[in-house]
Scaffold this motif. Structure first.
Motif, PDB file in Angstrom:
ATOM      1  N   ARG A 113     -27.272 -39.765  16.849  1.00 30.39           N
ATOM      2  CA  ARG A 113     -28.404 -38.966  16.352  1.00 30.39           C
ATOM      3  C   ARG A 113     -28.021 -38.149  15.118  1.00 30.39           C
ATOM      4  N   SER A 114     -26.779 -37.727  15.050  1.00 36.87           N
ATOM      5  CA  SER A 114     -26.306 -37.047  13.852  1.00 36.87           C
ATOM      6  C   SER A 114     -26.374 -37.992  12.662  1.00 36.87           C
ATOM      7  N   ALA A 115     -25.874 -39.209  12.857  1.00 36.39           N
ATOM      8  CA  ALA A 115     -25.895 -40.201  11.785  1.00 36.39           C
ATOM      9  C   ALA A 115     -27.330 -40.578  11.406  1.00 36.39           C
ATOM     10  N   LEU A 116     -28.197 -40.729  12.405  1.00 33.58           N
ATOM     11  CA  LEU A 116     -29.588 -41.089  12.140  1.00 33.58           C
ATOM     12  C   LEU A 116     -30.288 -39.983  11.348  1.00 33.58           C
ATOM     13  N   GLY A 117     -30.049 -38.742  11.742  1.00 28.20           N
ATOM     14  CA  GLY A 117     -30.621 -37.625  10.993  1.00 28.20           C
ATOM     15  C   GLY A 117     -30.129 -37.589   9.561  1.00 28.20           C
ATOM     16  N   LEU A 118     -28.855 -37.889   9.372  1.00 26.17           N
ATOM     17  CA  LEU A 118     -28.278 -37.885   8.025  1.00 26.17           C
ATOM     18  C   LEU A 118     -28.856 -39.011   7.162  1.00 26.17           C
ATOM     19  N   SER A 135     -16.648 -44.720  23.712  1.00 23.99           N
ATOM     20  CA  SER A 135     -17.807 -44.306  22.915  1.00 23.99           C
ATOM     21  C   SER A 135     -17.431 -43.478  21.694  1.00 23.99           C
ATOM     22  N   TYR A 136     -16.328 -42.762  21.742  1.00 18.97           N
ATOM     23  CA  TYR A 136     -15.968 -41.940  20.591  1.00 18.97           C
ATOM     24  C   TYR A 136     -15.667 -42.830  19.381  1.00 18.97           C
ATOM     25  N   VAL A 137     -14.809 -43.812  19.572  1.00 20.75           N
ATOM     26  CA  VAL A 137     -14.427 -44.700  18.477  1.00 20.75           C
ATOM     27  C   VAL A 137     -15.603 -45.607  18.102  1.00 20.75           C
ATOM     28  N   ARG A 138     -16.311 -46.099  19.089  1.00 21.29           N
ATOM     29  CA  ARG A 138     -17.471 -46.959  18.831  1.00 21.29           C
ATOM     30  C   ARG A 138     -18.534 -46.191  18.045  1.00 21.29           C
ATOM     31  N   GLY A 139     -18.764 -44.948  18.430  1.00 24.47           N
ATOM     32  CA  GLY A 139     -19.724 -44.107  17.707  1.00 24.47           C
ATOM     33  C   GLY A 139     -19.294 -43.873  16.272  1.00 24.47           C
ATOM     34  N   TYR A 140     -18.005 -43.663  16.080  1.00 22.56           N
ATOM     35  CA  TYR A 140     -17.460 -43.481  14.725  1.00 22.56           C
ATOM     36  C   TYR A 140     -17.722 -44.733  13.884  1.00 22.56           C
ATOM     37  N   ALA A 141     -17.442 -45.908  14.461  1.00 20.88           N
ATOM     38  CA  ALA A 141     -17.655 -47.162  13.740  1.00 20.88           C
ATOM     39  C   ALA A 141     -19.139 -47.348  13.417  1.00 20.88           C
ATOM     40  N   MET A 142     -20.023 -47.006  14.348  1.00 15.84           N
ATOM     41  CA  MET A 142     -21.463 -47.140  14.092  1.00 15.84           C
ATOM     42  C   MET A 142     -21.931 -46.172  13.014  1.00 15.84           C
ATOM     43  N   MET A 143     -21.400 -44.963  13.032  1.00 17.99           N
ATOM     44  CA  MET A 143     -21.753 -43.998  11.989  1.00 17.99           C
ATOM     45  C   MET A 143     -21.326 -44.516  10.616  1.00 17.99           C
ATOM     46  N   LEU A 144     -20.110 -45.040  10.541  1.00 18.96           N
ATOM     47  CA  LEU A 144     -19.626 -45.581   9.277  1.00 18.96           C
ATOM     48  C   LEU A 144     -20.434 -46.796   8.839  1.00 18.96           C
ATOM     49  N   LEU A 178     -37.957 -36.387   5.457  1.00 20.18           N
ATOM     50  CA  LEU A 178     -37.756 -35.133   6.184  1.00 20.18           C
ATOM     51  C   LEU A 178     -38.406 -35.116   7.563  1.00 20.18           C
ATOM     52  N   ASP A 179     -39.508 -35.842   7.746  1.00 22.49           N
ATOM     53  CA  ASP A 179     -40.127 -35.889   9.075  1.00 22.49           C
ATOM     54  C   ASP A 179     -39.193 -36.538  10.088  1.00 22.49           C
ATOM     55  N   ASN A 180     -38.644 -37.695   9.731  1.00 20.26           N
ATOM     56  CA  ASN A 180     -37.723 -38.369  10.651  1.00 20.26           C
ATOM     57  C   ASN A 180     -36.389 -37.642  10.766  1.00 20.26           C
ATOM     58  N   ALA A 181     -35.953 -36.996   9.693  1.00 19.39           N
ATOM     59  CA  ALA A 181     -34.735 -36.186   9.768  1.00 19.39           C
ATOM     60  C   ALA A 181     -34.927 -35.043  10.762  1.00 19.39           C
ATOM     61  N   ARG A 182     -36.105 -34.424  10.717  1.00 20.82           N
ATOM     62  CA  ARG A 182     -36.405 -33.331  11.652  1.00 20.82           C
ATOM     63  C   ARG A 182     -36.416 -33.844  13.090  1.00 20.82           C
ATOM     64  N   MET A 183     -37.045 -34.998  13.324  1.00 29.34           N
ATOM     65  CA  MET A 183     -37.109 -35.537  14.692  1.00 29.34           C
ATOM     66  C   MET A 183     -35.716 -35.851  15.234  1.00 29.34           C
ATOM     67  N   ALA A 184     -34.892 -36.523  14.425  1.00 28.98           N
ATOM     68  CA  ALA A 184     -33.542 -36.866  14.877  1.00 28.98           C
ATOM     69  C   ALA A 184     -32.708 -35.605  15.097  1.00 28.98           C
ATOM     70  N   SER A 185     -32.846 -34.648  14.212  1.00 34.74           N
ATOM     71  CA  SER A 185     -32.070 -33.405  14.326  1.00 34.74           C
ATOM     72  C   SER A 185     -32.537 -32.561  15.499  1.00 34.74           C
ATOM     73  N   ASP A 207     -31.525 -51.336   7.850  1.00 38.18           N
ATOM     74  CA  ASP A 207     -30.471 -51.820   8.749  1.00 38.18           C
ATOM     75  C   ASP A 207     -29.746 -50.643   9.404  1.00 38.18           C
ATOM     76  N   ALA A 208     -29.529 -49.586   8.637  1.00 39.28           N
ATOM     77  CA  ALA A 208     -28.872 -48.391   9.186  1.00 39.28           C
ATOM     78  C   ALA A 208     -29.729 -47.771  10.288  1.00 39.28           C
ATOM     79  N   VAL A 209     -31.016 -47.619  10.025  1.00 38.91           N
ATOM     80  CA  VAL A 209     -31.928 -47.014  11.012  1.00 38.91           C
ATOM     81  C   VAL A 209     -32.022 -47.895  12.255  1.00 38.91           C
ATOM     82  N   THR A 210     -32.131 -49.204  12.059  1.00 38.08           N
ATOM     83  CA  THR A 210     -32.228 -50.132  13.199  1.00 38.08           C
ATOM     84  C   THR A 210     -30.965 -50.081  14.053  1.00 38.08           C
ATOM     85  N   LEU A 211     -29.807 -50.130  13.416  1.00 38.70           N
ATOM     86  CA  LEU A 211     -28.539 -50.058  14.149  1.00 38.70           C
ATOM     87  C   LEU A 211     -28.485 -48.803  15.019  1.00 38.70           C
TER      88      LEU A 211
END
Length: 194
Positions: A93-98, A48-57, A106-113, A70-74
């Motif tokens: 969730r870090s990537a989604l918030g970003l 999950s660490y490497v997979r999460g990194y790839a998904m964030m990128l 900002l509403d969705n950034a707040r929810m993800a964060s 596409d980013a939000v859906t992924l």
């Protein structure tokens, strides 16, 4: 011992993720997307660490390429698919918030964060707690809710220094800016001089 087919495939996925990092940083987001889509498909779900990194990128590459949806859906689908993997949940969730934050959503950034923050508090990880509070503080700052921003930035400074120095630096800058916006120049200067 030799590598089995799944290990070899996963290793190729890791290599693609690293190549994509270079592509993305050199401004070729379309090349990065191809590499990262391959990487996410090839990486062992248990890594999950490497997979999460790839998904964030990949989410970052989609966003840079104008494909925010596409980013939000992924990321949203990956969050739903991995509810028990807290390490991966934090990355996603870090990537989604970003993504939301960079789009000024900002509403969705707040929810993800907020959800990121809840998970990191449950794990009692100083870095995670500070990143979560930092993101919430930034959202509050940009909404001109300065008392909440000051409280959230301040919560980060109350914890022992986190391992990640970027968090500590960003929090100090945010807190000083918040104090300055509140007309608390002396306190802003104190933060800047620490």
């Amino acid at each position: 011992s030799s590598m089995d087919e799944n290990q070899a495939r996963s290793l190729c996925g890791e290599i693609d993720a690293l190549k994509a990092t270079i592509s993305l940083r050199s401004g070729t987001s379309r090349d990065a997307i191809v590499l990262l889509e391959n990487a996410v498909g090839a990486l062992d779900p248990h890594h999950s660490y490497v997979r999460g990194y790839a998904m964030m990128l990949l989410a970052n590459a989609y966003q840079v390429n104008g494909q925010k949806d596409d980013a939000v859906t992924l990321l949203s689908n990956a969050v739903l698919d991995t509810p028990t993997d807290t390490q991966l949940q934090l990355r996603l969730r870090s990537a989604l918030g970003l993504v939301h934050y960079l789009e000024a959503d900002l509403d969705n950034a707040r929810m993800a964060s907020t959800r990121y923050n809840e998970i990191s508090h449950g794990r009692a990880e100083a870095d995670g707690m500070n990143w979560g509070e930092y993101r919430l503080a930034c959202v509050s700052y940009f909404r001109n809710d300065l008392s909440v921003a000051a409280r959230s930035f301040g919560a980060c400074t109350d914890r022992p220094r986190a391992v990640h120095t970027m968090t500590t630096t960003n929090v100090a800058i945010g807190l000083a800016m918040t104090y300055q916006a509140q007309g608390r120049s002396d306190e802003a200067r104190e933060i800047a001089e620490r």
